[in-house]
Design an enzyme around this catalytic site. Sequence first.
Site: not given
Length: 285
Positions: A92-93, A193
Amino acid sequence: MWAEIAEQISQATKEKFSVEHRQPLGGGSINQAVCLIDRDRKFFVKTNAAAKVAMFEAEAIGLQQMYDTQTIRIPRPICWGVAGNSAYIAMEWIAFGGQQDWDLLARKLAAMHRITSTQGFGWQQQNTIGSTPQINTWTSDWVAFWLEHRLGYQLQLAKRRGFSCRIPDRQIFDAVPPLFENYQPQPSMVHGDLWGGNVAFAQGEPVIFDPALYFGDREVDLAMTELFGGFPSQFYQSYDRAFPLDAGYKQRKTLYNLYHILNHFNLFGGGYGQQASQTIEQICR
């Protein structure tokens, strides 16, 4: 390659997608990134050598599991695989920008950390931290997991790369259990992370991405937020109100960040070796 990826996006979304424009994106040191655009839609795509497809598969599964918790916004993975000579992952953008609500990030991260596992510490498969393999074999004891699959593994890789430290491994490992006296963490879903480069905001709503997902002590995520400059103080205050931290976190965060410092040495070399040695000396005092 791009036509193949567009076809896979079309099949995954059940809506025709054709690449009309490719916009290269910067910021990554491991993969190449691009925004694929047609008349109506955009997708974020990362590529690497075809041999890295397992890395993208693990990332997609991790993203989907985090997305499914509905606790914090995650870019939803669309598809992944091999196209031409490249491995890829499409997701998804999300258009980043606008205000930054650090209080909301803290509360949503705390909510994700409340997702636990009945299988112990680890994850269902191996993944990567950067491009370094991350071993996630299920383990019932957190200290044993950390010593074998996090600290010990990175130390082995570092020595192959030329890392040396005046403190022997046995002394390093013996310094770890005392940090966990009267503290037994629960296996929380952690990003793995969580530095500033993997956090953004979309009109105030926090988004986290590029995970190295596993179930571990939630303090590992908080520790890494402090490693490269830290987040605003409001974030830490809000997190502690939402999900109070144990007093021993201030000592354990140095141990947890040693994992990432060693990994940076293994990935990039340079001054990270000296930083790792100094951190080990700090832990063993």
